[in-house]
Enzyme design. Structure first.
Site, short mmCIF file in Angstrom:
data_model
loop_
_atom_site.label_atom_id
_atom_site.label_comp_id
_atom_site.label_asym_id
_atom_site.label_seq_id
_atom_site.Cartn_x
_atom_site.Cartn_y
_atom_site.Cartn_z
N GLN A 164 -29.70 2.70 23.11
CA GLN A 164 -28.13 3.09 22.70
C GLN A 164 -27.24 1.60 22.49
O GLN A 164 -26.47 1.67 21.84
CB GLN A 164 -27.47 3.83 24.22
CG GLN A 164 -26.25 4.01 24.11
CD GLN A 164 -25.82 5.36 23.09
OE1 GLN A 164 -26.62 6.30 23.17
NE2 GLN A 164 -24.97 5.27 22.45
N ASP A 194 -18.44 6.53 29.73
CA ASP A 194 -19.75 7.61 29.70
C ASP A 194 -19.43 8.93 30.84
O ASP A 194 -18.48 8.88 31.44
CB ASP A 194 -20.80 6.84 30.20
CG ASP A 194 -22.27 7.47 30.49
OD1 ASP A 194 -22.18 8.65 29.84
OD2 ASP A 194 -23.18 7.08 31.06
N ARG A 219 -27.82 5.94 16.14
CA ARG A 219 -28.76 5.95 17.07
C ARG A 219 -30.40 5.93 16.04
O ARG A 219 -31.14 5.35 16.72
CB ARG A 219 -28.88 7.16 17.77
CG ARG A 219 -27.79 7.28 19.00
CD ARG A 219 -27.89 6.13 19.88
NE ARG A 219 -29.04 5.89 20.76
CZ ARG A 219 -29.73 6.68 21.62
NH1 ARG A 219 -28.87 7.94 21.92
NH2 ARG A 219 -30.56 6.74 22.15
N CYS A 263 -21.32 7.13 24.59
CA CYS A 263 -22.83 7.40 24.17
C CYS A 263 -23.10 8.70 23.74
O CYS A 263 -24.03 9.26 22.98
CB CYS A 263 -23.91 6.98 25.11
SG CYS A 263 -23.51 7.54 26.95
N HIS A 284 -30.33 1.64 29.11
CA HIS A 284 -30.33 2.59 27.98
C HIS A 284 -30.30 1.64 26.76
O HIS A 284 -29.29 1.80 26.00
CB HIS A 284 -29.28 3.67 27.95
CG HIS A 284 -29.50 4.84 27.10
ND1 HIS A 284 -30.63 4.92 26.29
CD2 HIS A 284 -28.45 5.78 26.74
CE1 HIS A 284 -30.62 5.99 25.53
NE2 HIS A 284 -29.36 6.53 25.86
N ARG A 291 -38.50 8.51 28.55
CA ARG A 291 -37.14 8.72 28.84
C ARG A 291 -37.25 9.42 30.38
O ARG A 291 -38.06 10.16 30.30
CB ARG A 291 -36.10 9.70 28.11
CG ARG A 291 -35.04 10.25 28.97
CD ARG A 291 -34.01 10.95 28.13
NE ARG A 291 -33.39 9.94 27.36
CZ ARG A 291 -31.93 10.33 26.78
NH1 ARG A 291 -31.59 11.58 27.11
NH2 ARG A 291 -31.45 9.54 26.19
N1 NVA Z 1 -25.48 7.99 31.95
C1 NVA Z 1 -25.91 9.01 31.27
C2 NVA Z 1 -25.98 8.71 29.80
C3 NVA Z 1 -26.48 9.69 28.77
C4 NVA Z 1 -26.79 9.20 27.42
C5 NVA Z 1 -26.82 9.77 31.65
O1 NVA Z 1 -27.78 9.10 32.45
O2 NVA Z 1 -27.02 10.91 31.91
N1 CP Z 2 -26.73 9.11 24.04
C1 CP Z 2 -28.06 9.78 24.33
O1 CP Z 2 -28.84 9.05 24.77
O2 CP Z 2 -27.95 10.89 24.16
P1 CP Z 2 -29.06 12.30 24.48
O3 CP Z 2 -29.02 12.36 25.88
O4 CP Z 2 -28.55 13.34 23.55
O5 CP Z 2 -30.10 11.52 24.07
#
Ligand code: NVA
Ligand code: CP
Length: 332
Positions: free
Chosen positions: A137, A230, A316, A271, A134, A107
């Site tokens: 997800q 989101d 998830r 998400c 993602h 990540r």
């Molecule tokens: N768009 C958000 C998604 C989090 C799961 C981010 O990148 O922070």
């Molecule tokens: N939805 C998601 O990716 O959550 P986290 O950032 O908690 O992993």
């Protein structure tokens, strides 16, 4: 027959609808087995590395619990606690980790980083979120939609908010792949990149899906089966942009008027994490600065019967388990 052994999981553009369906079916089966207490731990003796250059609750816990359930050990590398990128290149990291682990989750920031990691890794690499995509997800979201409606093809999904980042991009790709109707419902500035839209339109032509971009919140969500949003500011984006995002994206907040417009049968997905009240540090700060009590979704919608966000969060784990199992050579 679908065989994903040895494959990376970097973005859904790399997978066929049949392969995506295979992973959803496997996730549903693994979920069922978990509920019945039937162990699926055929990967005993294997280990996976989890690299997180951004923070996480769901994704990290899903990988850890899923790895444990599958019989594997896992090592978590936190945003500060490794040499990656600072003292050691991605290519070198990939070669070191793939000599010790059977799979690597990443990540972080640019999609090119996870692609580079996969290029130099001898073992499968799984994308746990980049700025652009993602994909794990998506599997959780689509499993949740399929559990609720019983099918995916023809489902109308309206995405509100920042549609040019990881969630908007990924949902557009996933909908196109599965023959669904995707609508990005936001101001033009936040529409997904034209090249990705064109790619998805091509895919949708083959699958019977469609892509629509609109700035009209009511037209975009009319009759939607799924209303999705989101956070307005994503991880890694500067704090200074909150004011601008709140001003520009407030007309695209998911509230009861939007859900009513979608219809009684519509479900709400997110998400997570979500700013639906002031019970977080950032939520409270924004509340104070801008005099608001909620952001991308109202507390009323978030807590309503139409909201399936916690079912989605649970999924998830089951879907991430399916991705690891499939790419590590799961035997039914
Ligand atoms: N768009 C958000 C998604 C989090 C799961 C981010 O990148 O922070
Ligand atoms: N939805 C998601 O990716 O959550 P986290 O950032 O908690 O992993």
């Amino acid at each position: 027959m679908v065989d994903l052994k040895g494959r990376d999981f970097l973005k859904l553009l790399d997978f066929t609808p049949e392969e995506i369906t295979y992973m959803l079916d496997l996730a549903a089966d693994l979920k069922d087995k978990k509920k019945k207490g039937i162990p699926v731990d055929q990967f005993r003796g294997k280990n996976v590395a989890l690299i997180f250059e951004k923070t996480s609750t769901r994704t990290r816990c899903s990988f850890e619990v899923a790895a444990h359930d599958l019989g594997m050990g896992c090592t978590y590398l936190d945003p500060a606690g490794s040499q990656i990128g600072k003292k050691e290149s991605i290519a070198d990291t990939a070669r070191v980790l793939s000599s010790m682990f059977e799979g690597i989750e990443y990540r972080g920031y640019g999609q090119e980083i996870v692609e580079e990691l996969a290029k130099y890794s001898k073992v499968p690499v799984w994308n746990g979120l980049t700025n652009e995509f993602h994909p794990t997800q998506m599997l959780a979201d689509f499993l949740t939609i399929r559990e609720h409606f019983g099918y995916l093809k023809g489902i109308k999904l309206a995405y509100m908010g920042d549609a040019r980042y990881n969630m908007g991009n990924s949902l557009m790709v996933a909908c196109a792949k599965m023959g669904m109707h995707f609508t990005a419902c936001t101001t033009e500035k936040y529409f997904p990149a034209p090249e990705l839209v064109a790619t998805c339109e091509e895919i949708a032509k083959q699958t019977g899906g469609s892509i629509t971009l609109t700035s009209d919140a009511m037209a975009g969500t009319k009759g939607a089966d799924v209303v999705y949003t989101d956070v307005w500011v994503s991880m890694g984006e500067p704090d200074e942009i909150w004011a601008e995002r709140i001003a520009e994206l407030s007309p695209y907040q998911v509230n009861s008027a939007i859900m009513k417009n979608a219809g009684e049968k519509a479900i709400f997905l997110h998400c997570l994490p979500a700013f639906h009240d002031l019970k977080t540090k950032i939520g409270a700060e924004m509340g104070k600065r801008f005099g608001i009590t909620e952001m991308e979704v109202t507390d009323e919608v978030f807590e309503s019967a139409q909201s399936l966000v916690f079912e989605e969060a649970e999924n998830r784990m089951h879907t991430i388990k399916a991705v690891m199992a499939a790419t590590l050579g799961y035997q039914q």
